[in-house]
Design an enzyme around this catalytic site. Sequence first.
Site, mmCIF file in Angstrom:
data_model
loop_
_atom_site.group_PDB
_atom_site.id
_atom_site.type_symbol
_atom_site.label_atom_id
_atom_site.label_comp_id
_atom_site.label_asym_id
_atom_site.label_seq_id
_atom_site.Cartn_x
_atom_site.Cartn_y
_atom_site.Cartn_z
ATOM 1 C CE LYS A 96 5.072 -2.319 -3.386
ATOM 2 N NZ LYS A 96 4.514 -3.656 -3.220
ATOM 3 N NE ARG B 194 2.018 1.536 -4.198
ATOM 4 C CZ ARG B 194 1.637 0.428 -4.848
ATOM 5 N NH1 ARG B 194 0.372 0.037 -4.794
ATOM 6 N NH2 ARG B 194 2.509 -0.273 -5.540
ATOM 7 C CD GLU C 195 -3.014 -6.281 0.826
ATOM 8 O OE1 GLU C 195 -3.004 -5.941 -0.367
ATOM 9 O OE2 GLU C 195 -2.380 -5.697 1.706
HETATM 10 N N1 PXG Z 1 -0.859 -5.828 -1.693
HETATM 11 C C1 PXG Z 1 0.414 -5.921 -1.303
HETATM 12 C C2 PXG Z 1 0.717 -6.222 0.109
HETATM 13 C C3 PXG Z 1 1.440 -5.733 -2.233
HETATM 14 O O1 PXG Z 1 2.719 -5.818 -1.837
HETATM 15 C C4 PXG Z 1 -0.238 -5.379 -3.944
HETATM 16 C C5 PXG Z 1 -1.203 -5.561 -2.977
HETATM 17 C C6 PXG Z 1 -0.654 -5.041 -5.331
HETATM 18 O O2 PXG Z 1 -0.362 -3.684 -5.626
HETATM 19 P P1 PXG Z 1 0.014 -3.222 -7.100
HETATM 20 O O3 PXG Z 1 0.259 -1.761 -6.968
HETATM 21 O O4 PXG Z 1 1.217 -3.998 -7.512
HETATM 22 O O5 PXG Z 1 -1.150 -3.508 -7.945
HETATM 23 C C7 PXG Z 1 1.119 -5.467 -3.581
HETATM 24 C C8 PXG Z 1 2.180 -5.286 -4.620
HETATM 25 C C9 PXG Z 1 7.131 -8.767 -5.190
HETATM 26 C C10 PXG Z 1 6.195 -7.732 -5.628
HETATM 27 O O6 PXG Z 1 8.317 -8.491 -5.162
HETATM 28 C C11 PXG Z 1 5.246 -7.252 -4.757
HETATM 29 C C12 PXG Z 1 4.347 -6.300 -5.181
HETATM 30 C C13 PXG Z 1 4.403 -5.834 -6.439
HETATM 31 C C14 PXG Z 1 5.384 -6.309 -7.295
HETATM 32 C C15 PXG Z 1 6.294 -7.264 -6.895
HETATM 33 O O7 PXG Z 1 6.702 -9.879 -4.874
HETATM 34 N N2 PXG Z 1 3.405 -5.891 -4.280
#
Ligand code: PXG
Length: 305
Positions: free
Chosen positions: A166, A67, A199
């Site tokens: 991201k 990703r 989301e």
């Molecule tokens: N949507 C968004 C916008 C994200 O940033 C997810 C869904 C979930 O994706 P994953 O691959 O983690 O299942 C994310 C993930 C943080 C932090 O620093 C943010 C994420 C992951 C870990 C830490 O707050 N974003």
Amino acid sequence: MQTASSGSAVKDPQENEMQIWFNGEFVTRENAKVSVFDHGLLYGDGCFEGIRIYNRNIFRLKEHIERLYDSMKYLMLTVKLSQQEMVDATIEACAKNNLDNGYIRLLVTRGEGTLGISPFTCNDPNVIIIVSDISLYPKEYYTKGLDIITAATRRNSPAAVSPRVKSLNYLNNILAKIEAKNANVLEALMLDNNGYIVECTADNFFLLKNGVLYTPPTYQGALRGVTRDAVIELAKESGIEVREERLTLYEAYTADESFLTGTAAEVMPLISIDARPIGNGKPGEITMELNRKFRELTVKDGEKF
Ligand code: PXG
């Protein structure tokens, strides 16, 4: 600060001289510095990943790195490391920091350039791998469930910078998080410009209705969450039908169960949205079963070190 809930105790990396992987070298926290001319700082030009370590297993590391490379490809940001070298560097950083459980923040910035948006003045992207800890939702919410609200701030439009990247610019999500805080809850649901659910601020959204699991499709602007993919697989293995469909607040308010998924959140039950109880207002049975199955998977699936 809350720490990983499973496995052995998390050591505090600050106490242990955290070693940050910085462009191929290990540096201490004090020496891990980027220039104020880095376009990652000046323009949010760059991208990142958040990855978890469970009992010395880096959960789905390869999927996270894939990703990351998709984000970089979209941003036309290239680094010298191949995907495999990035995987190896991440494993090396974990081994060096010697944390049984923790959180990895991997970031790539456009690098140092001039004071102008052109990325073509930046010749050396920065690759940084921090192995540390993450504060999760307080533990009790995994049993009692979370109340959320719908944010007024809409998810970025897929017609602008793809919200599937991201990127280092999370302002939209940060504003929605502030709205949640102002409403005295911990999380907020974000809609697209047409009012469809996409989301939450750092988590994917799911609901259950009549035994079918629904989640918004990624083309609508939801991040393709690594946790989301895992939960979809686990649900299908349990014989649950999964549909990726556009959802409105009507579906959310009338759902039998609902939950969030994310690297930090894992599988988090939702008990109300906009002060309307979901189902009977308690974490749903299927949600809790998926939560249990996901936790089992976190120590198995991935790269060990
Ligand atoms: N949507 C968004 C916008 C994200 O940033 C997810 C869904 C979930 O994706 P994953 O691959 O983690 O299942 C994310 C993930 C943080 C932090 O620093 C943010 C994420 C992951 C870990 C830490 O707050 N974003």
